[in-house]
Design a protein around this motif. Sequence first.
Motif, PDB file in Angstrom:
ATOM      1  N   TYR A   5      46.465  31.237  40.357  1.00  0.00           N
ATOM      2  CA  TYR A   5      45.956  32.233  41.282  1.00  0.00           C
ATOM      3  C   TYR A   5      44.617  32.749  40.763  1.00  0.00           C
ATOM      4  O   TYR A   5      44.508  33.126  39.593  1.00  0.00           O
ATOM      5  N   TYR A   7      42.409  35.540  40.300  1.00  0.00           N
ATOM      6  CA  TYR A   7      42.373  37.000  40.340  1.00  0.00           C
ATOM      7  C   TYR A   7      40.917  37.449  40.256  1.00  0.00           C
ATOM      8  O   TYR A   7      40.181  37.056  39.346  1.00  0.00           O
ATOM      9  N   SER A   9      38.334  40.118  39.354  1.00  0.00           N
ATOM     10  CA  SER A   9      38.171  41.328  38.549  1.00  0.00           C
ATOM     11  C   SER A   9      36.720  41.775  38.612  1.00  0.00           C
ATOM     12  O   SER A   9      35.854  41.038  39.103  1.00  0.00           O
ATOM     13  N   LEU A  16      44.844  32.815  36.818  1.00  0.00           N
ATOM     14  CA  LEU A  16      46.175  33.035  36.259  1.00  0.00           C
ATOM     15  C   LEU A  16      46.998  31.771  36.442  1.00  0.00           C
ATOM     16  O   LEU A  16      46.919  31.130  37.494  1.00  0.00           O
ATOM     17  N   LEU A  49      52.011  35.704  47.279  1.00  0.00           N
ATOM     18  CA  LEU A  49      52.413  36.263  45.986  1.00  0.00           C
ATOM     19  C   LEU A  49      53.922  36.332  45.810  1.00  0.00           C
ATOM     20  O   LEU A  49      54.414  36.456  44.691  1.00  0.00           O
ATOM     21  N   ILE A  55      53.243  35.872  38.557  1.00  0.00           N
ATOM     22  CA  ILE A  55      51.845  36.090  38.970  1.00  0.00           C
ATOM     23  C   ILE A  55      51.709  37.488  39.578  1.00  0.00           C
ATOM     24  O   ILE A  55      50.760  38.214  39.277  1.00  0.00           O
ATOM     25  N   GLY A  56      52.640  37.887  40.409  1.00  0.00           N
ATOM     26  CA  GLY A  56      52.599  39.217  41.010  1.00  0.00           C
ATOM     27  C   GLY A  56      52.598  40.313  39.959  1.00  0.00           C
ATOM     28  O   GLY A  56      51.844  41.292  40.064  1.00  0.00           O
ATOM     29  N   ILE A  59      49.213  40.335  38.149  1.00  0.00           N
ATOM     30  CA  ILE A  59      48.199  40.976  38.991  1.00  0.00           C
ATOM     31  C   ILE A  59      48.341  42.497  38.919  1.00  0.00           C
ATOM     32  O   ILE A  59      47.342  43.213  38.768  1.00  0.00           O
ATOM     33  N   LYS A  60      49.561  42.975  39.001  1.00  0.00           N
ATOM     34  CA  LYS A  60      49.791  44.423  38.915  1.00  0.00           C
ATOM     35  C   LYS A  60      49.316  44.952  37.564  1.00  0.00           C
ATOM     36  O   LYS A  60      48.668  45.996  37.490  1.00  0.00           O
ATOM     37  N   ASP A  63      45.506  44.917  37.602  1.00  0.00           N
ATOM     38  CA  ASP A  63      45.035  46.005  38.470  1.00  0.00           C
ATOM     39  C   ASP A  63      45.091  47.337  37.730  1.00  0.00           C
ATOM     40  O   ASP A  63      44.139  48.124  37.774  1.00  0.00           O
TER      41      ASP A  63
END
Length: 169
Positions: A5, A7, A9, A16, A49, A55-56, A59-60, A63
């Motif tokens: 994925y 991501y 930034s 990822l 996702l 992966i989720g 990402i969290k 973030d």
Amino acid sequence: MLYKYPYTSELGIITLLANDHGLLGAWYENQENYGGRFDFDNVQLLTDLHQSTIIGQAIKWLDNYFSKQPIETIDFQLMPQGTAFQQDVWAELQKIPFGQTITLDQLVERIKARQTKGLGTANAIIGAINSNPIAIIIPSHRVLIPSDQAENLLATNLIGPVLRESERS
């Protein structure tokens, strides 16, 4: 199954990579060891996702990191691929608290204390840092490496100061 994925930034795209059990990688696009030993052409691009809890969760975490929210723990399995020595160095990097740094010499001493075959040299540790497949989450940017020893450590030399400053502010 492997999932990747891209991501986005504030410092660029971080790719990822995860399987159903843990996060295998998080690489900046220009990172020297981008993709590690994985063939990204044969990895499924994640479009939903819900297909990958790992992966989720990564990402969290990212973030939260980039929004400067306190991060106490990592709620997903990290599975960096490397030698036993590299694993040892990466485990030690994870002990460096958010917003703090250590010198290369301090890391060398920590690793030497755990090694029995003399692999705790500065060059070997720099090699392990350079091979770190999970940028930011395994915080190699928190190790201060003298410029005459760092050479091509993109995450440490270019992105590292930005991440360190961000963690302090």
